[in-house]
Motif scaffolding. Sequence first.
Motif, PDB file in Angstrom:
ATOM      1  N   MET A   1       0.806  -1.186   0.000  1.00 58.25           N
ATOM      2  CA  MET A   1       0.000   0.000   0.000  1.00 58.25           C
ATOM      3  C   MET A   1       0.859   1.264   0.000  1.00 58.25           C
ATOM      4  SD  MET A   1      -2.718  -1.369  -0.375  1.00 58.25           S
ATOM      5  CE  MET A   1      -2.952  -3.106  -0.383  1.00 58.25           C
ATOM      6  N   GLU A   2       2.058   1.145   0.525  1.00 55.14           N
ATOM      7  CA  GLU A   2       2.961   2.290   0.511  1.00 55.14           C
ATOM      8  C   GLU A   2       3.317   2.687  -0.919  1.00 55.14           C
ATOM      9  OE1 GLU A   2       3.723   4.113   3.174  1.00 55.14           O
ATOM     10  OE2 GLU A   2       2.375   2.750   4.239  1.00 55.14           O
ATOM     11  N   ILE A   3       3.425   1.702  -1.794  1.00 53.71           N
ATOM     12  CA  ILE A   3       3.723   1.994  -3.201  1.00 53.71           C
ATOM     13  C   ILE A   3       2.588   2.789  -3.823  1.00 53.71           C
ATOM     14  CG2 ILE A   3       4.045   0.958  -5.476  1.00 53.71           C
ATOM     15  CD1 ILE A   3       5.534  -1.329  -4.033  1.00 53.71           C
ATOM     16  N   LEU A   4       1.357   2.411  -3.525  1.00 49.92           N
ATOM     17  CA  LEU A   4       0.210   3.155  -4.055  1.00 49.92           C
ATOM     18  C   LEU A   4       0.232   4.596  -3.578  1.00 49.92           C
ATOM     19  CD1 LEU A   4      -2.713   0.608  -3.667  1.00 49.92           C
ATOM     20  CD2 LEU A   4      -1.691   1.439  -5.783  1.00 49.92           C
ATOM     21  N   LYS A   5       0.520   4.789  -2.318  1.00 55.26           N
ATOM     22  CA  LYS A   5       0.582   6.153  -1.781  1.00 55.26           C
ATOM     23  C   LYS A   5       1.670   6.959  -2.488  1.00 55.26           C
ATOM     24  CE  LYS A   5      -1.092   4.948   2.804  1.00 55.26           C
ATOM     25  NZ  LYS A   5      -0.722   4.829   4.227  1.00 55.26           N
ATOM     26  N   ALA A   6       2.811   6.331  -2.723  1.00 57.34           N
ATOM     27  CA  ALA A   6       3.913   7.028  -3.401  1.00 57.34           C
ATOM     28  C   ALA A   6       3.545   7.362  -4.842  1.00 57.34           C
ATOM     29  CB  ALA A   6       5.174   6.169  -3.359  1.00 57.34           C
ATOM     30  N   LEU A   7       2.893   6.450  -5.539  1.00 56.30           N
ATOM     31  CA  LEU A   7       2.467   6.715  -6.917  1.00 56.30           C
ATOM     32  C   LEU A   7       1.486   7.870  -6.976  1.00 56.30           C
ATOM     33  CD1 LEU A   7       1.944   3.153  -8.420  1.00 56.30           C
ATOM     34  CD2 LEU A   7       3.586   4.869  -9.187  1.00 56.30           C
ATOM     35  N   ARG A   8       0.543   7.892  -6.074  1.00 60.67           N
ATOM     36  CA  ARG A   8      -0.477   8.930  -6.083  1.00 60.67           C
ATOM     37  C   ARG A   8       0.087  10.282  -5.653  1.00 60.67           C
ATOM     38  NH1 ARG A   8      -2.094   6.327  -9.625  1.00 60.67           N
ATOM     39  NH2 ARG A   8      -3.635   4.710  -9.360  1.00 60.67           N
ATOM     40  N   ALA A   9       1.175  10.271  -4.922  1.00 59.67           N
ATOM     41  CA  ALA A   9       1.810  11.532  -4.511  1.00 59.67           C
ATOM     42  C   ALA A   9       2.506  12.203  -5.688  1.00 59.67           C
ATOM     43  CB  ALA A   9       2.808  11.268  -3.385  1.00 59.67           C
ATOM     44  N   ARG A  10       2.818  11.439  -6.721  1.00 59.75           N
ATOM     45  CA  ARG A  10       3.487  11.981  -7.915  1.00 59.75           C
ATOM     46  C   ARG A  10       2.427  12.498  -8.879  1.00 59.75           C
ATOM     47  NH1 ARG A  10       8.485   9.647  -9.699  1.00 59.75           N
ATOM     48  NH2 ARG A  10       8.122  11.117 -11.387  1.00 59.75           N
ATOM     49  N   THR A  11       2.269  13.792  -8.943  1.00 56.74           N
ATOM     50  CA  THR A  11       1.247  14.379  -9.811  1.00 56.74           C
ATOM     51  C   THR A  11       1.637  14.320 -11.284  1.00 56.74           C
ATOM     52  OG1 THR A  11       2.180  16.568  -9.463  1.00 56.74           O
ATOM     53  CG2 THR A  11       0.370  15.894  -8.011  1.00 56.74           C
ATOM     54  N   ASP A  12       2.904  14.026 -11.566  1.00 60.53           N
ATOM     55  CA  ASP A  12       3.350  13.941 -12.954  1.00 60.53           C
ATOM     56  C   ASP A  12       3.121  12.555 -13.553  1.00 60.53           C
ATOM     57  OD1 ASP A  12       5.333  13.063 -11.085  1.00 60.53           O
ATOM     58  OD2 ASP A  12       6.797  13.015 -12.712  1.00 60.53           O
ATOM     59  N   LEU A  13       2.625  11.619 -12.754  1.00 60.15           N
ATOM     60  CA  LEU A  13       2.373  10.256 -13.231  1.00 60.15           C
ATOM     61  C   LEU A  13       0.885   9.940 -13.222  1.00 60.15           C
ATOM     62  CD1 LEU A  13       5.096   8.255 -11.259  1.00 60.15           C
ATOM     63  CD2 LEU A  13       5.179   8.956 -13.649  1.00 60.15           C
ATOM     64  N   ASP A  14       0.457   9.191 -14.223  1.00 60.20           N
ATOM     65  CA  ASP A  14      -0.907   8.656 -14.247  1.00 60.20           C
ATOM     66  C   ASP A  14      -0.772   7.161 -14.532  1.00 60.20           C
ATOM     67  OD1 ASP A  14      -3.645   8.343 -14.259  1.00 60.20           O
ATOM     68  OD2 ASP A  14      -3.837   8.898 -16.371  1.00 60.20           O
ATOM     69  N   VAL A  15      -0.520   6.403 -13.493  1.00 63.04           N
ATOM     70  CA  VAL A  15      -0.271   4.973 -13.616  1.00 63.04           C
ATOM     71  C   VAL A  15      -1.543   4.213 -13.276  1.00 63.04           C
ATOM     72  CG1 VAL A  15       1.105   3.047 -12.761  1.00 63.04           C
ATOM     73  CG2 VAL A  15       2.135   5.313 -12.974  1.00 63.04           C
ATOM     74  N   PRO A  16      -2.072   3.438 -14.232  1.00 64.97           N
ATOM     75  CA  PRO A  16      -3.244   2.620 -13.902  1.00 64.97           C
ATOM     76  C   PRO A  16      -2.827   1.485 -12.972  1.00 64.97           C
ATOM     77  CG  PRO A  16      -2.526   2.167 -16.140  1.00 64.97           C
ATOM     78  CD  PRO A  16      -1.669   3.277 -15.614  1.00 64.97           C
ATOM     79  N   VAL A  17      -3.590   1.302 -11.894  1.00 65.23           N
ATOM     80  CA  VAL A  17      -3.253   0.283 -10.902  1.00 65.23           C
ATOM     81  C   VAL A  17      -4.420  -0.674 -10.733  1.00 65.23           C
ATOM     82  CG1 VAL A  17      -2.667  -0.135  -8.480  1.00 65.23           C
ATOM     83  CG2 VAL A  17      -1.705   1.838  -9.671  1.00 65.23           C
ATOM     84  N   ALA A  18      -4.087  -1.959 -10.737  1.00 63.03           N
ATOM     85  CA  ALA A  18      -5.051  -3.012 -10.434  1.00 63.03           C
ATOM     86  C   ALA A  18      -4.491  -3.801  -9.261  1.00 63.03           C
ATOM     87  CB  ALA A  18      -5.252  -3.932 -11.632  1.00 63.03           C
TER      88      ALA A  18
END
Length: 66
Positions: A1-18
């Motif tokens: 879940m920490e990875i998800l939080k880190a991805l969402r903190a990056r506003t320059d990324l739009d990574v689809p997550v499943a």
Amino acid sequence: MEILKALRARTDLDVPVAVLTSSDAPGEKEWISRLGVRHYIVKPMRLKEFMKIGELIKEELHVAHA
């Protein structure tokens, strides 16, 4: 879940997550949805149903690259 939080903190990324999980707990699904997960998938017991997950991932990859 920490990875998800880190991805969402990056506003320059739009990574689809499943998320593929063995848990069907409503609280977990709700919590993960708040992190912007596109698909919450509970691992199926049958191979045929599991193979459908591959199709879903292919569709997401196609949309992400379009």
